[in-house]
Design a protein around this motif. Sequence first.
Motif, PDB file in Angstrom:
ATOM      1  N   GLY A  78      -6.119 -16.909   8.124  1.00 30.40           N
ATOM      2  CA  GLY A  78      -5.859 -15.424   7.400  1.00 30.40           C
ATOM      3  C   GLY A  78      -5.641 -15.585   6.030  1.00 30.40           C
ATOM      4  O   GLY A  78      -5.130 -14.887   5.393  1.00 30.40           O
ATOM      5  N   MET A  79      -6.143 -16.536   5.374  1.00 29.72           N
ATOM      6  CA  MET A  79      -6.184 -16.729   3.814  1.00 29.72           C
ATOM      7  C   MET A  79      -7.188 -15.703   3.311  1.00 29.72           C
ATOM      8  O   MET A  79      -8.166 -15.258   3.925  1.00 29.72           O
ATOM      9  N   LEU A  80      -6.858 -15.356   2.033  1.00 35.91           N
ATOM     10  CA  LEU A  80      -8.047 -14.406   1.524  1.00 35.91           C
ATOM     11  C   LEU A  80      -9.336 -15.054   1.354  1.00 35.91           C
ATOM     12  O   LEU A  80     -10.368 -14.326   1.521  1.00 35.91           O
ATOM     13  N   ALA A  81      -9.446 -16.303   1.016  1.00 40.54           N
ATOM     14  CA  ALA A  81     -10.875 -16.897   0.868  1.00 40.54           C
ATOM     15  C   ALA A  81     -11.347 -16.887   2.315  1.00 40.54           C
ATOM     16  O   ALA A  81     -12.679 -16.837   2.293  1.00 40.54           O
TER      17      ALA A  81
ATOM     18  N   MET B  60     -11.993 -17.461  -6.752  1.00 42.69           N
ATOM     19  CA  MET B  60     -12.694 -16.738  -5.946  1.00 42.69           C
ATOM     20  C   MET B  60     -14.101 -15.971  -6.409  1.00 42.69           C
ATOM     21  O   MET B  60     -14.902 -15.499  -5.732  1.00 42.69           O
ATOM     22  N   GLY B  61     -14.226 -16.025  -7.930  1.00 46.20           N
ATOM     23  CA  GLY B  61     -15.406 -15.583  -8.346  1.00 46.20           C
ATOM     24  C   GLY B  61     -16.557 -16.098  -8.004  1.00 46.20           C
ATOM     25  O   GLY B  61     -17.689 -15.595  -7.699  1.00 46.20           O
ATOM     26  N   VAL B  62     -16.422 -17.493  -8.166  1.00 51.15           N
ATOM     27  CA  VAL B  62     -17.586 -18.327  -7.515  1.00 51.15           C
ATOM     28  C   VAL B  62     -18.008 -18.117  -6.236  1.00 51.15           C
ATOM     29  O   VAL B  62     -19.276 -17.971  -5.748  1.00 51.15           O
ATOM     30  N   LEU B  63     -16.882 -17.931  -5.217  1.00 51.25           N
ATOM     31  CA  LEU B  63     -17.315 -17.892  -3.944  1.00 51.25           C
ATOM     32  C   LEU B  63     -17.936 -16.595  -3.595  1.00 51.25           C
ATOM     33  O   LEU B  63     -19.047 -16.387  -2.871  1.00 51.25           O
TER      34      LEU B  63
ATOM     35  N   GLY C 212     -13.950 -24.050  -1.900  1.00 50.60           N
ATOM     36  CA  GLY C 212     -12.892 -25.046  -2.089  1.00 50.60           C
ATOM     37  C   GLY C 212     -12.091 -24.565  -3.185  1.00 50.60           C
ATOM     38  O   GLY C 212     -10.921 -25.158  -2.990  1.00 50.60           O
ATOM     39  N   LEU C 213     -12.447 -24.137  -4.213  1.00 53.28           N
ATOM     40  CA  LEU C 213     -11.738 -23.850  -5.499  1.00 53.28           C
ATOM     41  C   LEU C 213     -10.589 -22.477  -5.088  1.00 53.28           C
ATOM     42  O   LEU C 213      -9.524 -22.758  -5.390  1.00 53.28           O
TER      43      LEU C 213
ATOM     44  N   VAL D 109     -29.023 -22.641  -3.854  1.00 57.31           N
ATOM     45  CA  VAL D 109     -27.929 -22.246  -5.059  1.00 57.31           C
ATOM     46  C   VAL D 109     -26.642 -21.379  -4.405  1.00 57.31           C
ATOM     47  O   VAL D 109     -25.496 -21.942  -4.750  1.00 57.31           O
ATOM     48  N   GLY D 110     -27.133 -20.642  -3.830  1.00 58.67           N
ATOM     49  CA  GLY D 110     -26.034 -19.454  -3.181  1.00 58.67           C
ATOM     50  C   GLY D 110     -24.959 -20.274  -2.297  1.00 58.67           C
ATOM     51  O   GLY D 110     -23.831 -20.348  -2.434  1.00 58.67           O
ATOM     52  N   LEU D 111     -25.552 -21.305  -1.342  1.00 60.45           N
ATOM     53  CA  LEU D 111     -24.800 -22.114  -0.596  1.00 60.45           C
ATOM     54  C   LEU D 111     -24.075 -22.970  -1.386  1.00 60.45           C
ATOM     55  O   LEU D 111     -22.542 -23.307  -0.823  1.00 60.45           O
ATOM     56  N   ILE D 112     -24.526 -23.817  -2.397  1.00 60.14           N
ATOM     57  CA  ILE D 112     -23.560 -24.648  -3.060  1.00 60.14           C
ATOM     58  C   ILE D 112     -22.552 -23.726  -3.763  1.00 60.14           C
ATOM     59  O   ILE D 112     -21.546 -24.097  -3.855  1.00 60.14           O
ATOM     60  N   LEU D 113     -22.788 -22.485  -4.317  1.00 62.69           N
ATOM     61  CA  LEU D 113     -21.661 -21.864  -4.874  1.00 62.69           C
ATOM     62  C   LEU D 113     -20.488 -21.427  -3.784  1.00 62.69           C
ATOM     63  O   LEU D 113     -19.673 -21.365  -4.163  1.00 62.69           O
TER      64      LEU D 113
END
Length: 191
Positions: A121-124, A1-4, A57-58, A47-51
């Motif tokens: 409804g998922m956290l991501a 979640m940190g990368v997102l 995905g993660l 870079v932000g979009l790629i992250l």
Amino acid sequence: MGVLILGLVLFLGVHSLSIVASGGRDRLVARLGEQPFKGLYSLASLVGLILIIWGYGLARQEPVVVYLPPAWLRHLALLLLLPVFPLLLATYLPGRIQRATKHPTLIAVKLWALAHLLANGMLADVVLFGAFLAWAVAERISLKRRTPRAVPALPASPRNDLIAVVGGLLVYGAFVVWLHRVLIGVSPVPM
């Protein structure tokens, strides 16, 4: 979640420069020059979009349920998404749609984010789409208080509206039938 979250902070942060410091963009352009500013802005956005893509995905690999939307909300989401691509095209094709909506991209982002929040409804999902919805609302409020900047555009034409609607609906159809599954890995309609 940190990368997102990092991707969202970078991508939406760059796009929020005028929200938090209305003259900040102009000062940076004056200091760096128009082209270097646009280059850095584009690089940071990319870079932000790629992250965001990587982080989403993660995060989807270890889903955390926040809520379970009823199945009928998927149908409502598909309906809300119908004008998104025509609005996005209308942003670059001046005509009545652009004039009536004033900021068609922001309306498209709001509809896109809201529709996805209704269907997922998922956290991501809540973090990703909630962040974009909040940004679009803040940007729209901010635009009411800022002096509009001159942006080069094509001449306005009723033909542009036709192109935006027909082209947008074709892209929408491609996303529903095929592209969403190919790009995101999830089909918006059960096959």
